[in-house]
Design an enzyme around this catalytic site. Structure first.
Site, mmCIF file in Angstrom:
data_model
loop_
_atom_site.group_PDB
_atom_site.id
_atom_site.type_symbol
_atom_site.label_atom_id
_atom_site.label_comp_id
_atom_site.label_asym_id
_atom_site.label_seq_id
_atom_site.Cartn_x
_atom_site.Cartn_y
_atom_site.Cartn_z
ATOM 1 N N TYR A 287 38.175 40.123 30.952
ATOM 2 C CA TYR A 287 37.803 41.539 30.976
ATOM 3 C C TYR A 287 36.324 41.646 30.640
ATOM 4 C CZ TYR A 287 42.805 42.648 30.535
ATOM 5 O OH TYR A 287 44.157 42.751 30.723
ATOM 6 N N HIS A 295 40.072 47.050 34.306
ATOM 7 C CA HIS A 295 40.995 45.970 34.654
ATOM 8 C C HIS A 295 40.307 44.631 34.466
ATOM 9 C CE1 HIS A 295 43.577 48.824 36.673
ATOM 10 N NE2 HIS A 295 42.509 49.326 37.239
ATOM 11 N N LYS A 326 42.798 40.483 42.174
ATOM 12 C CA LYS A 326 41.862 39.879 41.233
ATOM 13 C C LYS A 326 41.309 38.603 41.859
ATOM 14 C CE LYS A 326 44.636 41.539 37.368
ATOM 15 N NZ LYS A 326 43.907 42.816 37.232
#
Lengths: 375, 472, 107, 255
Positions: A287, A295, A326
């Site tokens: 993060y 996110h 991601k």
């Protein structure tokens, strides 16, 4: 943006060791301010005024727990260390339970630093739960429709009828999505009391704190080796993590732990908030600041520089991570010393030297679609 | 909107519900439209896919639908015959000794990006090009034989048409047949694909020829100062920083200062960020290439190391096959089911990175007016000089500028992007990269493998300066 | 009750809000670990599930093998359950739950 | 008796089927769909719809060979393993060439579209049947798993799974009409620790897209596993039940 503001204040420091940021101003033409500044500079230290005790339970598989509410809160707010055992991340179980049992509303609203943030965190867990229920309901309805479809076919129904049913299903899906976003706005609490709930209340009618903050082994090492926060020495911690007599320790017993720490420290020391990525099948999530702010954009897999797995292993993790939009980073650790020297350093407790004998290299692994890369 | 309640979104299930990419198989191949295609009409559209059922329900309806789907599929395949009108057929002859094919009377669009012409105007095709064109029906494959007539005992030459089956039996190795799959896959999408180790053309390289020594000398000196791995010779510093005295004696007035101390512990591989990094790495690599791989050789005797197989260019009409510029991508072919191949280790990837020679696209993120002709060398000459030295100058320049144009436009738009966005882009896209093409029993997928470098990027939170304090 | 049973039991009762949660008495030893089931009823479900808690650590090999699951089904799971709920206790403070069913038959 | 010819490549780990009729029969009577890998001449600029040859992995071929040996399926057809070779014999070549020359002339004359598909032995190469023994007896883990998956129900389709992060995707019927229901992971050994992290994350994702993760596991010693065995799915045949067992993994939806 009031919430954002409180969050900024609440998570002001990225590390549990704070900088000395309250020095008085220097006024060049005022020598007195110089003296005062120097005085403040010398008397103030970064050093924590307290050390946080940890409880280590288990033999082969250990759990490193922080029990004191203030300490739990402190570690969470100053770098997002640890996970509440009955929460998604921040330990909020106690407040949730108070709310659920309707105790908080009357008298004993618990007095913690996070008083002002209770509603937010409650909302989080509550929303997740409601979404889950909705999903179950959705699934049941879908199954019902599918049964209807089957029935229709058995009775030789027409294509039109079939289309109608399929349309219905699509309608349902739209509905479902609409409802889901609605939940984010309104939320209600149910307060069912159960028999088991009585075990949560002590003789004075207060809720027992059942939840502890659990630290990853690498978090604990970071918080004692790199920053003096925990009330345990790194040597003692490591001897609990590898519970074997020192002379019996083999390279295989320690290599994974070292590798994971190397990577953890690598990212932590660049400012990332590093948290467990087990849900996504990888070691770490990165993060930028911390879970409340954005996110995680990166998922990190830790590998040895000479390691090669079956291709399916990479592709299935990549699929999970790609599904969550991601980026997958393969972080490779390369050992610069022979294994016996590493073992030597471990046994002598020279962790500074030990950790600096590895280096890391990074790869981004990304699915590539030729059709989307033609111009 | 609060930024605080995003955590639940981390749940992987949430996105998976409406992820389109994830479930290719949720879509059905609908062959009916392909079946209806007129072979004469090149302007077809690829048919959409229909809906599928979730379970086998044993109903007649499902059975019927399945039968229809199968019939459509096989009908489409049956009607899709190779070869077009004979008039437009180009004959190509297989040469078994050379394992390639010769086209005596070449014509057709394929000549733009395939084949090597000789002085008589004949064109030679590599075997995979030959098979690909034969499968498309663009050429007709033949082989000539000398046979003796049993009656007259005269030698005569006859030519026989080859079937696709014949051609498949000519593959020399599994690797060759794997490579063909990848070649054909990319060609069908319009990419221009060359074997990396072929020497049919004047090759272009990002790296200057080694003999121009002044630059490389300077770079070597530069290299001795800065090694690939940035080993921090900081053991004294670390010994103090991680001792219990650190926070008693030091005064850190910002969190950043603490981070600066923390990040000196773990050395990391610094990816080459700039053109100079790349050039110096290259010359250094050439000097030390023998020693560095010794360790690796011992460990992977059982595995063939993967290497770059193909150079790939994006579809373009002005590609010059005699003097192609730097490729856009480089592809490493990997058969996941071959017991002699394995997913590359990091050390193996590093070897591949060090042998890359293509348009390192990330450089154009840094340099605004990057013209690849000024940063690449053809036949040992700077490509701009080379291009102006050959005849078709005007044409060449047009062709070389074209791929750069859209990029430079984009760059102008992105100039005001914030530091954070740029940093994120660097982390996510990385630096040097290659495409790993994975073959799984005929199914092909690609993975982009890029170096990235988190070690060079600081992301810690710097709280905004307190304005009130300044005012005082 | 050992730590992992307690942890999972509390998680089920006080986090997942299961009902009627109890530790099943039968157990066996597996590579130095105690293997024992928890039985309970998930919220909004009619059916009871049996839960097998297994530890998972970031830096150690997992205990979980096919043989362990086989042994669990053989020794601890009674007829009425067609599946077990695997509770993986991470060393990151999380417990995750997965169904494990035998065979390929019910597709 | 009809024959399905599978041509085996240089290394033997994939086979090619060049006949459309064979492809159709593999699909309808054996639940073997394979992967079309050639360019579809009518639509040569895409990769969604491809043409022959059909690629089959070696475990699928091994299963087919055994199945036809055992007289399973409809028993009417034979699966042959062949390798094409250039015809050496001059007279044979001449024979072929004359025939072809005539055909060629006829086509040229009419100036019509021509077919380039031949009977198996009419080109300059001919198919030589190979001894399929080594494949038939193949006992590699993938062969065992594949066989065990098909034993349950031969109309199941076992397809390559790399696109979905799996070893195989399993369809209850023809993928033309039904969705995959399972993602089959690479097999583990019975006593080998599961890769918990990778396993659970893919199981979680699979569950949300209505699929189940299937983990095959094989025993090290093939005799040992028989003793305690109540845990095998009854539908698996005697042949495989000792070697491969399956566990299905699904996310519960909580935690």
């Amino acid at each position: 943006m009031a919430k954002g503001h409180t969050a900024r204040l609440r998570y002001k420091y990225p590390l549990p060791i704070h900088p000395i940021d309250d020095l008085p101003d220097l006024i060049p033409q005022n020598p007195l301010s110089w003296a005062y500044w120097t005085y403040c500079y010398l008397t103030k230290v970064n050093y924590l005024k307290f050390r946080i005790p940890v409880e280590i339970i288990g033999q082969k598989y250990v759990h490193i727990l922080v029990r004191n509410s203030y300490h739990m809160q402190y570690l969470w707010e100053n770098g997002f260390f640890g996970t509440g055992q009955f929460s998604r991340s921040e330990p909020t179980w106690k407040n949730r339970t108070l709310e659920r049992l309707n105790i908080g509303l009357t008298n004993t609203r618990i007095n913690t630093l996070s008083n002002n943030t209770i509603p937010e965190t409650l909302q989080l867990e509550e929303i997740t739960k409601r979404r889950r229920m909705l999903r179950i309901e959705f699934k049941q309805q879908r199954e019902k429709l599918e049964k209807q479809l089957l029935q229709l076919r058995k009775n030789n129904g027409s294509i039109e009828e079939e289309k109608e049913l399929l349309e219905k299903e699509r309608e349902m899906l739209r509905d479902f999505k609409a409802k889901q976003s609605l939940i984010d706005i309104e939320h209600s609490f149910n307060n069912n009391e159960r028999l088991e709930d009585f075990e949560l209340i002590d003789t004075n009618g207060n809720i027992i704190e059942l939840e502890a903050l659990e630290l990853l082994p690498v978090e604990a090492i970071f918080l004692t080796f790199s920053l003096p926060v925990l009330n345990i020495s790194v040597q003692e911690l490591c001897s609990r993590l590898v519970p074997k007599p020192v002379q019996n320790i083999k390279y295989d017993d320690i290599q994974l732990l070292i590798r994971k720490y190397i990577v953890y420290h690598h990212y932590r020391s660049r400012g990332w908030c590093v948290r467990s990525g087990i849900k996504f099948g990888c070691e770490y999530l990165l993060y930028k600041r911390g879970p409340p702010f954005q996110h995680a954009e990166f998922c990190v897999l830790v590998l040895d520089a000479e390691e090669s797995q079956d291709y399916t292993w990479y592709s299935s993790i990549a699929r999970v991570i790609g599904g969550a939009r991601k980026s997958l980073v393969l972080c490779y650790v390369h050992n610069e010393l022979p294994e016996k020297n590493i073992l030597q350093l471990w046994k002598s407790g020279n962790f500074t030297e030990l950790f600096s004998k590895f280096n890391v290299g990074e790869i981004v692994y990304k699915r590539w679609v030729p059709g989307k890369n033609r111009d | 909107m609060s930024t605080l309640d995003k955590d639940y979104e981390n749940d992987p299930t949430k996105d998976a519900l409406d992820d389109d990419e994830i479930d290719d198989d949720e879509l059905t191949q609908d062959w009916s439209k392909i079946a209806a295609l007129s072979k004469k009409n090149p302007n077809y559209t690829i048919p959409k896919r229909g809906e599928k059922d979730a379970v086998i329900d044993g109903t007649n309806a499902q059975e019927l639908l399945l039968n229809n789907a199968r019939n459509e599929m096989f009908e489409a395949l049956e009607n899709s015959v190779r070869g077009t009108m004979i008039k437009s057929q180009v004959k190509a002859y297989y040469l078994p000794l050379q394992h390639e094919a010769i086209v005596p009377h070449p014509k057709g669009n394929f000549l733009q990006s395939m084949g090597k012409a000789d002085k008589q105007g004949r064109v030679f095709l590599k075997f995979h090009e030959f098979l690909y064109l034969a499968e498309r029906g663009t050429i007709t494959p033949y082989q000539t034989f000398c046979i003796q007539d049993p009656d007259s005992l005269e030698e005569q030459t006859i030519e026989l048409q080859l079937s696709i089956q014949d051609l498949y039996s000519f593959f020399k190795s599994q690797d060759e047949s794997d490579n063909f799959l990848v070649f054909a896959y990319l060609k069908r999408l319009g990419f221009i694909v060359n074997l990396t180790d072929s020497n049919d053309c004047d090759t272009t390289s990002f790296f200057p020829p080694p003999k121009k020594s002044i630059l490389s000398n300077i770079l070597n000196i530069y290299n001795t100062i800065r090694s690939i791995f940035t080993f921090h010779k900081l053991s004294l510093f670390n010994a103090f920083f991680y001792s219990k005295w650190n926070f008693l004696f030091n005064r850190y007035t910002t969190s950043g200062q603490i981070y600066v101390g923390l990040k000196k512990l773990i050395p990391f591989f610094k990816a080459p960020h700039t053109r100079y990094d790349l050039l110096s790495l290259n010359s250094q690599h050439k000097l030390s290439s023998d020693t560095s791989h010794k360790k690796q050789k011992l460990s992977n005797i059982n595995f063939k190391p993967l290497k770059i197989t193909f150079d790939v260019w994006k579809p373009q009409s002005n590609y010059k096959k005699k003097v192609p510029g730097l490729p856009d991508y480089q592809v490493v072919v990997f058969n996941k089911n071959d017991p002699h191949q394995r997913f590359p280790t990091y050390l193996e990837m590093r070897k591949i990175f060090d042998s890359l020679d293509y348009k390192f696209e990330y450089l154009s993120e840094i340099t605004d007016d990057l013209s690849w002709n000024k940063y690449s060398y053809t036949n040992g000459m700077l490509r701009t000089a080379y291009l102006s030295s050959i005849k078709a100058k005007a044409q060449q320049q047009r062709s070389s500028q074209n791929p750069n144009n859209p990029k430079s436009k984009k760059k102008k738009n992105s100039r005001p992007t914030s530091q954070f966005v740029l940093q994120n882009r660097r982390l996510k896209n990385g630096y040097r990269s290659f495409l790993l093409c994975v073959i799984d029993s005929g199914i092909i997928s690609f993975v982009k493998i890029s170096e990235t470098d988190f070690g060079s990027e600081d992301v810690w939170y710097v709280p905004p300066k307190n304005i009130k304090k300044y005012n005082k | 009750m050992d730590e992992k049973l307690e942890l999972v039991r509390n998680n089920l009762v006080h986090y997942q809000q299961w009902e009627d949660v109890r530790v099943s008495p039968a157990s066996f030893q597996w590579e130095g670990e105690n293997i024992q089931l928890i039985i309970g009823k998930p919220s909004n479900s009619e059916r009871e599930e049996c839960v097998l808690p297994v530890e998972y650590s970031q830096y150690q090999e997992s205990l979980l093998t096919t043989n362990l699951i086989d042994a669990t089904f053989t020794n601890l799971v009674s007829e009425e359950f067609e599946r077990i709920v695997l509770a993986i206790i991470g060393d990151d403070g999380t417990v995750v739950f997965y169904y494990i069913t035998r065979g390929t038959s019910t597709i | 008796m009809s024959c399905i010819d599978i041509e085996i490549g240089p290394s033997g780990h994939v086979g090619h089927v060049h006949s459309l009729e064979a492809a159709r029969r593999l699909r309808t009577s054996h639940g073997v769909v394979g992967v079309l890998s050639g360019t579809l001449p009518a639509a040569a600029q895409q990769n969604c719809f491809l043409y022959l040859p059909l690629v089959l992995p070696h475990e699928e071929i091994a299963w087919l060979l055994r199945r036809c040996d055992d007289g399973d399926g409809d028993g009417k057809e034979k699966v042959r393993l062949v390798r094409r070779q250039v015809t050496e014999n001059g007279s044979q070549l001449q024979e072929v060439s004359r025939k072809q020359a005539v055909e060629q002339a006829r086509r040229d004359e009419k100036n019509i579209r021509f077919h380039m598909t031949y009977d198996n032995n009419s080109g300059i190469t001919h198919s030589k049947e190979l001894d399929p023994q080594y494949l038939r007896e193949c006992q590699c883990t993938r062969c065992e798993v594949y066989t065990a998956l098909k034993e349950g129900d031969a109309s199941r389709v076992v397809a390559a799974g790399s696109r979905f992060g799996a070893q195989y995707t399993l369809y209850p019927g023809d993928p033309l009409r039904v969705h995959a229901t399972m993602l089959v992971l690479p097999a583990v050994k019975n006593n080998q620790p599961w890769d918990v992290r990778a396993l659970l994350s893919i199981a979680r994702l699979a569950t949300t897209v209505r699929k189940t993760v299937l983990l095959p596991s094989t025993s090290d010693t093939k005799t040992r596993a028989t003793s305690d065995d109540t845990s095998i799915d009854r539908r698996q045949s005697h042949d495989t039940q000792n070697h491969v067992r399956f566990y299905r993994l699904e996310w519960t939806g909580f935690g």
